[in-house]
Design a protein around this motif. Structure first.
Motif, PDB file in Angstrom:
ATOM      1  N   ALA A   1       0.812  -1.215   0.000  1.00  0.00           N
ATOM      2  CA  ALA A   1       0.000   0.000   0.000  1.00  0.00           C
ATOM      3  C   ALA A   1       0.847   1.267   0.000  1.00  0.00           C
ATOM      4  O   ALA A   1       0.383   2.316  -0.428  1.00  0.00           O
ATOM      5  CB  ALA A   1      -0.947  -0.004   1.188  1.00  0.00           C
ATOM      6  N   ASP A   2       2.079   1.191   0.453  1.00  0.00           N
ATOM      7  CA  ASP A   2       2.958   2.371   0.429  1.00  0.00           C
ATOM      8  C   ASP A   2       3.660   2.538  -0.922  1.00  0.00           C
ATOM      9  O   ASP A   2       4.470   3.444  -1.106  1.00  0.00           O
ATOM     10  CB  ASP A   2       3.984   2.318   1.560  1.00  0.00           C
ATOM     11  CG  ASP A   2       4.986   1.181   1.410  1.00  0.00           C
ATOM     12  OD1 ASP A   2       4.920   0.405   0.423  1.00  0.00           O
ATOM     13  OD2 ASP A   2       5.844   1.046   2.305  1.00  0.00           O
ATOM     14  N   GLY A   3       3.358   1.656  -1.884  1.00  0.00           N
ATOM     15  CA  GLY A   3       3.909   1.757  -3.230  1.00  0.00           C
ATOM     16  C   GLY A   3       5.172   0.967  -3.480  1.00  0.00           C
ATOM     17  O   GLY A   3       5.659   0.922  -4.600  1.00  0.00           O
ATOM     18  N   THR A   4       5.713   0.318  -2.461  1.00  0.00           N
ATOM     19  CA  THR A   4       6.913  -0.493  -2.676  1.00  0.00           C
ATOM     20  C   THR A   4       6.549  -1.787  -3.392  1.00  0.00           C
ATOM     21  O   THR A   4       5.453  -2.319  -3.226  1.00  0.00           O
ATOM     22  CB  THR A   4       7.638  -0.807  -1.353  1.00  0.00           C
ATOM     23  OG1 THR A   4       6.725  -1.471  -0.474  1.00  0.00           O
ATOM     24  CG2 THR A   4       8.156   0.455  -0.694  1.00  0.00           C
TER      25      THR A   4
ATOM     26  N   ALA B   1       5.260  -0.902 -12.675  1.00  0.00           N
ATOM     27  CA  ALA B   1       5.985   0.335 -12.380  1.00  0.00           C
ATOM     28  C   ALA B   1       5.035   1.526 -12.204  1.00  0.00           C
ATOM     29  O   ALA B   1       5.389   2.518 -11.575  1.00  0.00           O
ATOM     30  CB  ALA B   1       6.998   0.626 -13.472  1.00  0.00           C
ATOM     31  N   LYS B   2       3.829   1.429 -12.743  1.00  0.00           N
ATOM     32  CA  LYS B   2       2.843   2.507 -12.617  1.00  0.00           C
ATOM     33  C   LYS B   2       2.041   2.419 -11.311  1.00  0.00           C
ATOM     34  O   LYS B   2       1.323   3.345 -10.968  1.00  0.00           O
ATOM     35  CB  LYS B   2       1.880   2.482 -13.800  1.00  0.00           C
ATOM     36  CG  LYS B   2       2.546   2.785 -15.124  1.00  0.00           C
ATOM     37  CD  LYS B   2       1.548   2.717 -16.256  1.00  0.00           C
ATOM     38  CE  LYS B   2       2.217   3.002 -17.595  1.00  0.00           C
ATOM     39  NZ  LYS B   2       1.286   2.884 -18.705  1.00  0.00           N
ATOM     40  N   ALA B   3       2.150   1.337 -10.605  1.00  0.00           N
ATOM     41  CA  ALA B   3       1.325   1.097  -9.412  1.00  0.00           C
ATOM     42  C   ALA B   3       1.499   2.142  -8.307  1.00  0.00           C
ATOM     43  O   ALA B   3       0.497   2.597  -7.748  1.00  0.00           O
ATOM     44  CB  ALA B   3       1.579  -0.303  -8.870  1.00  0.00           C
ATOM     45  N   PRO B   4       2.728   2.540  -7.943  1.00  0.00           N
ATOM     46  CA  PRO B   4       2.855   3.510  -6.846  1.00  0.00           C
ATOM     47  C   PRO B   4       2.079   4.801  -7.083  1.00  0.00           C
ATOM     48  O   PRO B   4       1.438   5.326  -6.175  1.00  0.00           O
ATOM     49  CB  PRO B   4       4.362   3.767  -6.776  1.00  0.00           C
ATOM     50  CG  PRO B   4       4.970   2.496  -7.280  1.00  0.00           C
ATOM     51  CD  PRO B   4       4.037   2.053  -8.378  1.00  0.00           C
ATOM     52  N   LYS B   5       2.091   5.309  -8.304  1.00  0.00           N
ATOM     53  CA  LYS B   5       1.341   6.534  -8.615  1.00  0.00           C
ATOM     54  C   LYS B   5      -0.172   6.294  -8.510  1.00  0.00           C
ATOM     55  O   LYS B   5      -0.914   7.160  -8.054  1.00  0.00           O
ATOM     56  CB  LYS B   5       1.696   7.035 -10.009  1.00  0.00           C
ATOM     57  CG  LYS B   5       1.027   8.339 -10.349  1.00  0.00           C
ATOM     58  CD  LYS B   5       1.458   8.869 -11.690  1.00  0.00           C
ATOM     59  CE  LYS B   5       0.727  10.180 -11.958  1.00  0.00           C
ATOM     60  NZ  LYS B   5       1.106  10.754 -13.231  1.00  0.00           N
ATOM     61  N   CYS B   6      -0.613   5.124  -8.913  1.00  0.00           N
ATOM     62  CA  CYS B   6      -2.046   4.815  -8.872  1.00  0.00           C
ATOM     63  C   CYS B   6      -2.582   4.723  -7.443  1.00  0.00           C
ATOM     64  O   CYS B   6      -3.768   4.925  -7.212  1.00  0.00           O
ATOM     65  CB  CYS B   6      -2.325   3.519  -9.622  1.00  0.00           C
ATOM     66  SG  CYS B   6      -2.032   3.666 -11.399  1.00  0.00           S
TER      67      CYS B   6
END
Length: 168
Positions: free
Chosen positions: A7-10, A139-144
């Motif tokens: 959930a923190d984007g890692t 790689a787009k997941a953290p921004k989403c």
């Protein structure tokens, strides 16, 4: 093995193996050397054997009810919820019920047909890890996960709607 997004984007390697539901009359093929996620009802049926093992979690299908586990929910290190199709929203309700009604404190993971534009909504329902569908760019997941800076409604991530947060 696929990667998992927190959930923190890692992004990290996913060591957990999802054990499929065996066909009628067959037994589960559980790997001994890896942490496994087994169907929730089969974990409950073999509770004496599986309880207390940190390498055994469960997965729910979208038609399963979280009431199935009841008070045993916090015996599990990880619960995954399968989203069989992106249009099937029952997994959101399962996640929210596990967090709010049953007080689940462990890792809650979304698996199956998980798309990038769903991540922030899953996070608001209590999910804290996600395995994207194989054809999506991880790689787009953290921004989403942080696309919206404000939310209107209360959810598992905030207990007050926006108008109350603004008033205080």
């Amino acid at each position: 093995m696929p990667d998992v997004i927190a959930a923190d984007g890692t992004i990290r390697n996913d060591d957990w193996v999802v054990v499929p539901r065996p066909a009628a009359g067959e037994s589960m093929d559980i790997p001994e050397d890896k942490p496994v996620l087994i169907p929730a009802d089969l974990w409950l049926a073999g509770h004496e054997h599986f309880a207390g093992k940190p390498s055994v979690g469960v997965w729910f299908d979208s038609h399963d009810e979280p009431e199935l586990l009841g008070e045993k929910v916090n015996e599990l290190p990880l619960i995954a919820v399968n989203f069989p199709r992106f249009v099937d929203g029952r997994g959101y309700s399962i996640g929210r019920l596990l967090r709010e009604r049953f007080g689940y404190r462990g890792e809650l993971r979304a698996i199956g047909d998980v798309l990038l534009d769903q991540l922030q909504f899953m996070k608001r329902c209590g999910f804290d890890s996600y395995v994207l569908r194989a054809d999506k760019d991880i790689a787009k997941a953290p921004k989403c996960l942080t696309f919206f800076t404000q939310t209107y409604q209360a959810a598992t991530d905030t207990d007050q709607p926006l108008f109350r947060r603004r008033a205080s």
